[in-house]
Structures are given as C-alpha cells and as structure tokens.
Design a protein around this motif. Sequence first.
Motif, PDB file in Angstrom:
ATOM      1  N   VAL A 106     -55.491 -85.576 -73.547  1.00  0.00           N
ATOM      2  CA  VAL A 106     -56.522 -84.856 -74.145  1.00  0.00           C
ATOM      3  C   VAL A 106     -57.051 -83.911 -73.443  1.00  0.00           C
ATOM      4  CG1 VAL A 106     -57.612 -84.646 -76.374  1.00  0.00           C
ATOM      5  CG2 VAL A 106     -55.984 -86.227 -76.640  1.00  0.00           C
ATOM      6  N   HIS A 107     -57.682 -84.900 -72.527  1.00  0.00           N
ATOM      7  CA  HIS A 107     -58.323 -84.550 -71.383  1.00  0.00           C
ATOM      8  C   HIS A 107     -57.957 -82.994 -71.020  1.00  0.00           C
ATOM      9  CE1 HIS A 107     -56.108 -87.103 -68.559  1.00  0.00           C
ATOM     10  NE2 HIS A 107     -55.803 -86.093 -67.725  1.00  0.00           N
ATOM     11  N   ASN A 108     -56.780 -83.045 -70.581  1.00  0.00           N
ATOM     12  CA  ASN A 108     -55.785 -81.810 -69.684  1.00  0.00           C
ATOM     13  C   ASN A 108     -56.094 -80.406 -71.072  1.00  0.00           C
ATOM     14  OD1 ASN A 108     -54.798 -83.175 -67.428  1.00  0.00           O
ATOM     15  ND2 ASN A 108     -53.277 -83.800 -68.631  1.00  0.00           N
ATOM     16  N   TRP A 109     -55.684 -80.748 -72.238  1.00  0.00           N
ATOM     17  CA  TRP A 109     -56.066 -79.606 -73.441  1.00  0.00           C
ATOM     18  C   TRP A 109     -57.403 -79.624 -72.818  1.00  0.00           C
ATOM     19  CZ3 TRP A 109     -53.080 -83.522 -77.375  1.00  0.00           C
ATOM     20  CH2 TRP A 109     -51.930 -83.748 -77.314  1.00  0.00           C
ATOM     21  N   GLN A 110     -58.325 -79.623 -72.423  1.00  0.00           N
ATOM     22  CA  GLN A 110     -60.211 -79.752 -73.165  1.00  0.00           C
ATOM     23  C   GLN A 110     -59.636 -78.711 -71.866  1.00  0.00           C
ATOM     24  OE1 GLN A 110     -61.400 -79.941 -76.019  1.00  0.00           O
ATOM     25  NE2 GLN A 110     -63.381 -80.787 -75.339  1.00  0.00           N
ATOM     26  N   MET A 111     -59.020 -78.959 -70.490  1.00  0.00           N
ATOM     27  CA  MET A 111     -59.494 -78.230 -69.402  1.00  0.00           C
ATOM     28  C   MET A 111     -59.044 -76.836 -69.362  1.00  0.00           C
ATOM     29  SD  MET A 111     -59.144 -82.114 -66.896  1.00  0.00           S
ATOM     30  CE  MET A 111     -59.257 -80.594 -65.126  1.00  0.00           C
ATOM     31  N   GLY A 112     -59.642 -76.252 -68.741  1.00  0.00           N
ATOM     32  CA  GLY A 112     -58.919 -75.074 -67.705  1.00  0.00           C
ATOM     33  C   GLY A 112     -59.259 -73.963 -68.527  1.00  0.00           C
ATOM     34  N   ASP A 113     -59.139 -72.319 -68.012  1.00  0.00           N
ATOM     35  CA  ASP A 113     -59.642 -71.645 -68.454  1.00  0.00           C
ATOM     36  C   ASP A 113     -59.170 -71.306 -70.003  1.00  0.00           C
ATOM     37  OD1 ASP A 113     -60.537 -70.896 -65.803  1.00  0.00           O
ATOM     38  OD2 ASP A 113     -59.295 -69.880 -65.460  1.00  0.00           O
ATOM     39  N   LYS A 114     -57.854 -71.780 -70.168  1.00  0.00           N
ATOM     40  CA  LYS A 114     -57.891 -71.596 -71.654  1.00  0.00           C
ATOM     41  C   LYS A 114     -57.344 -72.837 -72.181  1.00  0.00           C
ATOM     42  CE  LYS A 114     -55.511 -67.243 -70.483  1.00  0.00           C
ATOM     43  NZ  LYS A 114     -54.166 -66.115 -70.788  1.00  0.00           N
ATOM     44  N   PRO A 115     -58.566 -73.445 -72.851  1.00  0.00           N
ATOM     45  CA  PRO A 115     -58.267 -74.910 -73.528  1.00  0.00           C
ATOM     46  C   PRO A 115     -57.234 -75.051 -74.561  1.00  0.00           C
ATOM     47  CG  PRO A 115     -60.657 -74.063 -73.458  1.00  0.00           C
ATOM     48  CD  PRO A 115     -60.078 -73.257 -72.845  1.00  0.00           C
ATOM     49  N   PHE A 116     -56.480 -75.312 -75.357  1.00  0.00           N
ATOM     50  CA  PHE A 116     -55.122 -75.259 -76.719  1.00  0.00           C
ATOM     51  C   PHE A 116     -55.829 -76.159 -77.301  1.00  0.00           C
ATOM     52  CE2 PHE A 116     -53.101 -76.857 -73.414  1.00  0.00           C
ATOM     53  CZ  PHE A 116     -52.169 -77.749 -74.011  1.00  0.00           C
ATOM     54  N   ALA A 117     -56.486 -77.316 -77.071  1.00  0.00           N
ATOM     55  CA  ALA A 117     -57.254 -79.067 -78.028  1.00  0.00           C
ATOM     56  C   ALA A 117     -57.069 -77.909 -79.125  1.00  0.00           C
ATOM     57  CB  ALA A 117     -58.012 -79.782 -77.439  1.00  0.00           C
ATOM     58  N   ASP A 118     -57.669 -77.479 -79.708  1.00  0.00           N
ATOM     59  CA  ASP A 118     -57.180 -77.541 -81.432  1.00  0.00           C
ATOM     60  C   ASP A 118     -55.865 -76.976 -81.733  1.00  0.00           C
ATOM     61  OD1 ASP A 118     -60.178 -77.722 -82.273  1.00  0.00           O
ATOM     62  OD2 ASP A 118     -61.479 -76.179 -81.538  1.00  0.00           O
ATOM     63  N   ASP A 119     -55.858 -76.003 -81.151  1.00  0.00           N
ATOM     64  CA  ASP A 119     -54.453 -75.565 -82.261  1.00  0.00           C
ATOM     65  C   ASP A 119     -52.782 -77.676 -81.830  1.00  0.00           C
ATOM     66  OD1 ASP A 119     -52.158 -73.938 -82.598  1.00  0.00           O
ATOM     67  OD2 ASP A 119     -51.541 -73.011 -80.520  1.00  0.00           O
ATOM     68  N   ALA A 120     -53.606 -77.941 -80.760  1.00  0.00           N
ATOM     69  CA  ALA A 120     -52.687 -79.202 -80.106  1.00  0.00           C
ATOM     70  C   ALA A 120     -52.525 -80.165 -81.171  1.00  0.00           C
ATOM     71  CB  ALA A 120     -53.547 -79.705 -78.805  1.00  0.00           C
ATOM     72  N   PHE A 121     -53.996 -80.326 -81.335  1.00  0.00           N
ATOM     73  CA  PHE A 121     -54.084 -81.166 -82.580  1.00  0.00           C
ATOM     74  C   PHE A 121     -53.602 -80.980 -83.977  1.00  0.00           C
ATOM     75  CE2 PHE A 121     -56.506 -83.405 -79.759  1.00  0.00           C
ATOM     76  CZ  PHE A 121     -55.729 -84.546 -79.952  1.00  0.00           C
TER      77      PHE A 121
END
Length: 275
Positions: free
Chosen positions: A155-170
């Motif tokens: 999850v921390h990876n999905w939050q990091m970077g210029d284009k986080p995609f955690a919302d879409d991942a969940f």
Amino acid sequence: MRHAIAGSALVAVLALGAAAAGAFADKGEALSSAERKTLEQVVASPTRTPANVARDKYRHPVETLAFFGVEPDDTVVEMWPGGGWYTEILAPYVKHGGGTYYAVAPEKNLAKVRELAAAKPALYGHIRTAPFPIGSSKDVVPAGTADVVLTFRNVHNWQMGDKPFADDAFRQIYAMLKPGGVLGVVDHRLPENGDAAREKTSGYVKVSTVRRLAEKAGFRLAGESPINFNPKDTADWPDGVWTLPPVLTKGAVDREKYVAIGESDRMTLKFVKPL
C-alpha cells in the motif's frame, strides 16, 4: 471456501473494537485444526527458499494467514507478490485444497513468479497471473470471484510517486472479491502522530490512511492484529524503512544496530466486503 460474515456478527466485531481501545480481534479460529496443520506443513516444507525461511521470525506466515482466514480451497489473489516470498507458501497451500491462486501485478513485476512456475511446475505451474492496475486488459481476475485478496507491504508503494493510485487499487480489489470476501493488508506502520508527508517517501504508512482507503472503497474493518508489530522500529530511519533488514541500505554503517532491530513494525488489518 469463504464463510460469509453475517452483518450482525460483523457489527459485533466492530463494536468490540470500538469499545476496547488497543484490543485486537483474534481470527485465528477461522481455520480448522486440519487446515492449520496443512498450512504449518507448507510453511515447514523444504521446497521453500532458505533465505525466505530465515525471515519467518519477522513475517509470521502461519499466524498471519490464519488471522486472515485463508482456507486451502479458497480463490486467493496476492497483489504484487514481488520476489515470491508468500507465493512459495500460498500456491502449494491452495493447490493442496483445490483452490486457486492468482499473482496480480504489473507484467514487469511478475518475472519471479514466472521463474518459480517454470523451475518447479509441480508446485507452481498452476499459478494464474493477471495485470494490476487492470487498465484495459481483458486478462483479469473475474469480478466477484475471489474469496481472499492479500497485499503484503504494497500500500505504501501505491501512495508514493508522482502518480499515486491507491484509491483505484482499492476499488479494483473490492471488485475482485465476493460479498463477504476478505482483504488482508500487511504494511510498514507509521505512527499516527507522524508527519503524513513521510508516507510519500519513507515506505511507512499510517493505519488510519489504510483504513480510509479501504473504507472509501466500501470495505469494513473486521479486525487487526499485533502479530507483526516490532516495538524496536521507531519508523524514523535515514533511508526510510529500507534502512532496516532485509534491504539494509546503509551497508556496513551501523549494520549490527539495524540487524538487531530487525524488520519493520507492521500493521496487520483484516477488511471484509459487506454482503
């Protein structure tokens, strides 16, 4: 097969959690004694990579998977399996019970899983793969078919970077699961009083952040466990979580200190897709 949690039972679990601050719901009883014995046998198998076995003392695979209630006849989806640490356990475990194991990640991150399948087809040749994030691919985990989705330190990876995609991942994970299905999350735990900006750089993430992401997608928290806590980890290291084992980015500098601390302090959260 996933045993659906009735609404009243789930409410009771959540109420208990709210009423007892710091208490944890122990879901280990979700496995029968025979299922747990099978899991223990797989974890003890000589087919596992020795370097992976050495990390059991930090990752507690039997206790973690028992807490999530992973049964050997389940359809199990592992998100971003990386080097295959849990793949070596989950794939043989569900094969034993007639279940299905999916490794789901960007294509470039599936290389290790494909190597395992090619090298030991009897153990891993049944593994199914699918892309993630899904995008326009048609080769996906069919919606509403998974009993359990597991994500370990992602999850921390999905939050990091210029284009986080955690919302879409969940949201995509939610779609994969059957009603009553389980999402199990393990990740490096940033203290709740920590600077939220560190979630973008340190590899640590707050429990409240993971809960917000999961609950926004529609999940309900069913329990959390201290199985993977490490009170020696202060979560404030010079190179983030990668300062600690197994990465040890500082090399020889203070190596003994970081090895003595061990791997990171981790949350272990169990979410359920409502019926």
